[in-house]
Design a protein around this motif. Structure first.
Motif, mmCIF file in Angstrom:
data_model
loop_
_atom_site.group_PDB
_atom_site.id
_atom_site.type_symbol
_atom_site.label_atom_id
_atom_site.label_comp_id
_atom_site.label_asym_id
_atom_site.label_seq_id
_atom_site.Cartn_x
_atom_site.Cartn_y
_atom_site.Cartn_z
ATOM 1 N N PHE A 1 0.821 -1.203 0.075
ATOM 2 C CA PHE A 1 -0.111 -0.060 -0.174
ATOM 3 C C PHE A 1 0.896 1.180 -0.032
ATOM 4 N N LEU A 2 1.961 1.069 0.545
ATOM 5 C CA LEU A 2 2.995 2.273 0.857
ATOM 6 C C LEU A 2 3.439 2.503 -0.835
ATOM 7 N N VAL A 3 3.787 1.395 -1.642
ATOM 8 C CA VAL A 3 4.233 1.583 -2.943
ATOM 9 C C VAL A 3 3.207 2.187 -3.756
ATOM 10 N N ILE A 4 2.004 1.698 -3.429
ATOM 11 C CA ILE A 4 0.859 2.156 -4.530
ATOM 12 C C ILE A 4 0.598 3.667 -4.166
ATOM 13 N N PHE A 5 0.668 3.988 -3.001
ATOM 14 C CA PHE A 5 0.542 5.254 -2.679
ATOM 15 C C PHE A 5 1.543 6.190 -2.983
ATOM 16 N N VAL A 6 2.927 5.891 -3.032
ATOM 17 C CA VAL A 6 3.812 6.724 -3.673
ATOM 18 C C VAL A 6 3.796 6.857 -5.063
#
Length: 146
Positions: free
Chosen positions: A95-100
């Motif tokens: 989810f962090l990768v998706i957000f960034v």
């Protein structure tokens, strides 16, 4: 040919030598009557569209499946209290990768749109009130002598 041009200029209440009046009220009135010299812009993509596109990455889909598998196996083998760490960590990273990724793509889209607007804003000279005046192509009105 000259009579057709002068006839058209008379219909538009413009003067071939002096152009239209430089009075702001008259320019606004012309813009209201004939419309602005712009075109409809494409609706830009929302941040949620970029999030959806980031979720379509095959690597992230594989990681989400691995996270779900790890989460379910961890809960079954170690219980809810201790078994969620590995799967939860993988989900958090995904989810962090998706957000960034979505945020970065969205900002790039906004920058590209801004640069594109600047590129399309061409400056021309028009005759208004008998004087040469610089104007953006988006500020041209019907009757301007360019």
């Amino acid at each position: 040919m000259s009579s057709q041009v002068s006839g058209l200029s008379d219909l538009l209440k413009s003067n071939l030598d002096r152009g239209v009046s430089s009075n702001e009220d008259e320019l606004l009135q012309r813009r209201d009557i004939f419309g602005a010299n712009t075109y409809p812009r494409k609706k830009r993509k929302s941040i949620w569209r970029f999030v959806f596109e980031a979720c379509q990455d095959l690597t992230l889909v594989i990681l989400m499946v691995a996270a779900a598998t790890s989460l379910s196996l961890g809960i079954v083998t170690a219980g809810v209290k201790d078994g969620w760490y590995d799967g939860g960590s993988i989900f958090f990273a995904v989810f962090l990768v998706i957000f960034v990724t979505a945020t970065s793509d969205y900002r790039q889209s906004l920058q590209f749109q801004h640069l594109n607007e600047e590129k399309q804003n061409i400056q021309v000279e028009v005759i208004r009130g008998g004087k040469r005046v610089g104007a953006s192509i988006f500020d041209l009105v019907v009757g301007d002598v360019v």
